[in-house]
Write a protein that holds these residues in place. Sequence first.
Motif, short mmCIF file in Angstrom:
data_model
loop_
_atom_site.label_atom_id
_atom_site.label_comp_id
_atom_site.label_asym_id
_atom_site.label_seq_id
_atom_site.Cartn_x
_atom_site.Cartn_y
_atom_site.Cartn_z
N ALA A 105 0.53 -2.65 -15.28
CA ALA A 105 -0.56 -1.71 -15.05
C ALA A 105 -1.67 -1.89 -16.08
O ALA A 105 -2.86 -1.81 -15.76
CB ALA A 105 -0.04 -0.28 -15.08
N VAL A 106 -1.29 -2.13 -17.34
CA VAL A 106 -2.29 -2.34 -18.40
C VAL A 106 -3.14 -3.57 -18.09
O VAL A 106 -4.38 -3.54 -18.21
CB VAL A 106 -1.59 -2.49 -19.77
N VAL A 107 -2.50 -4.67 -17.70
CA VAL A 107 -3.25 -5.89 -17.41
C VAL A 107 -4.14 -5.69 -16.18
O VAL A 107 -5.28 -6.16 -16.15
CB VAL A 107 -2.29 -7.08 -17.22
N LEU A 108 -3.63 -5.02 -15.16
CA LEU A 108 -4.44 -4.75 -13.97
C LEU A 108 -5.68 -3.94 -14.33
O LEU A 108 -6.79 -4.22 -13.85
CB LEU A 108 -3.60 -4.01 -12.92
N ARG A 109 -5.52 -2.93 -15.19
CA ARG A 109 -6.68 -2.14 -15.62
C ARG A 109 -7.66 -3.01 -16.41
O ARG A 109 -8.88 -2.88 -16.25
CB ARG A 109 -6.23 -0.95 -16.45
N ALA A 110 -7.12 -3.91 -17.24
CA ALA A 110 -8.00 -4.80 -18.01
C ALA A 110 -8.80 -5.73 -17.10
O ALA A 110 -9.91 -6.15 -17.45
CB ALA A 110 -7.16 -5.62 -18.99
N LEU A 111 -8.26 -6.02 -15.93
CA LEU A 111 -8.94 -6.87 -14.97
C LEU A 111 -9.87 -6.08 -14.04
O LEU A 111 -10.49 -6.66 -13.14
CB LEU A 111 -7.92 -7.65 -14.14
N GLY A 112 -9.94 -4.76 -14.24
CA GLY A 112 -10.88 -3.95 -13.48
C GLY A 112 -10.30 -3.19 -12.31
O GLY A 112 -11.05 -2.54 -11.56
N PHE A 113 -8.98 -3.23 -12.13
CA PHE A 113 -8.36 -2.50 -11.02
C PHE A 113 -7.98 -1.09 -11.47
O PHE A 113 -7.69 -0.85 -12.64
CB PHE A 113 -7.11 -3.24 -10.52
N ASP A 114 -7.99 -0.17 -10.52
CA ASP A 114 -7.62 1.21 -10.79
C ASP A 114 -6.11 1.35 -10.69
O ASP A 114 -5.56 1.77 -9.67
CB ASP A 114 -8.31 2.14 -9.79
N ALA A 115 -5.41 0.93 -11.76
CA ALA A 115 -3.95 0.94 -11.78
C ALA A 115 -3.45 2.04 -12.70
O ALA A 115 -4.04 2.33 -13.73
CB ALA A 115 -3.41 -0.41 -12.25
N SER A 116 -2.33 2.63 -12.30
CA SER A 116 -1.74 3.70 -13.10
C SER A 116 -0.23 3.74 -12.86
O SER A 116 0.28 3.13 -11.92
CB SER A 116 -2.36 5.06 -12.74
N ILE A 117 0.47 4.47 -13.73
CA ILE A 117 1.91 4.70 -13.59
C ILE A 117 2.08 6.15 -13.13
O ILE A 117 1.75 7.08 -13.85
CB ILE A 117 2.65 4.46 -14.91
N THR A 118 2.58 6.33 -11.92
CA THR A 118 2.72 7.68 -11.37
C THR A 118 4.12 8.26 -11.55
O THR A 118 4.32 9.45 -11.38
CB THR A 118 2.36 7.68 -9.87
N ALA A 119 5.07 7.40 -11.87
CA ALA A 119 6.46 7.80 -12.13
C ALA A 119 7.10 6.64 -12.87
O ALA A 119 6.54 5.53 -12.88
CB ALA A 119 7.20 8.09 -10.81
N PRO A 120 8.25 6.84 -13.51
CA PRO A 120 8.90 5.71 -14.17
C PRO A 120 9.08 4.53 -13.22
O PRO A 120 9.62 4.68 -12.12
CB PRO A 120 10.25 6.29 -14.60
N ARG A 121 8.58 3.38 -13.63
CA ARG A 121 8.71 2.11 -12.89
C ARG A 121 7.79 2.00 -11.69
O ARG A 121 7.87 1.02 -10.95
CB ARG A 121 10.16 1.88 -12.43
#
Length: 226
Positions: A105-121
Amino acid sequence: MAPPTPSRACASAADGLLAFGSLPRSSAPGGAAFFGCLPVGFVSSGFAILFTLTMSISLPAPALRRFLFVAGALYLVWFFGYEQWLAPDGRLDEVLCDHIARSAAVVLRALGFDASITAPRVIALNGTDAVIVGTPCNGLVLYALFTGFILAFPGPWRHKAAYIPLGIGLIYVLNIGRVMALALNHRYSQETVDFNHHYTFTFVVYGFIFLLWMTWARRYSPAVAA
């Protein structure tokens, strides 16, 4: 028009697949793809692959006997240490799964995508759950198979001490990339997730590990070089 049925890239243990500590099919949040299943006996199959690979390299008899002894001993360590203790406990797998999901998720956000963790895993894209990282895809089995081969195969220990962490690091990065790719795959081309999960990305990851094995065997093993 009804929305397409969310794809699920993992079956339950009852379907003949390993899913230690994984969320059952009914609990996958938001239609996320359940990423991370391996056939039952995968580790045993991995050691069979190592055996076949060793045969193809034609080790001298003393080196072959040593390889078989060390590989068998490592398998017993894995069986009793992981399958009989750590896997039922589940905490190590949970930590690794959560770490892989958060890193992706961190790398996806760094690439400009709206990524998040909504629950464990669970990785979400644009607020929609996309991927659940299952236990078999937290990388632990991949690290074990790679490390087991390098430890069992002939070669200088000083080279092994450097090659094993390097290989694990590369497999770790590749595994994060695989999770990211499947999350994007689920977001933009949901109908191809099952195929890419079970075939495309499996071929890429295990092909890469095979390349690492062969590089060690051909370049660093005096038994083969001789």
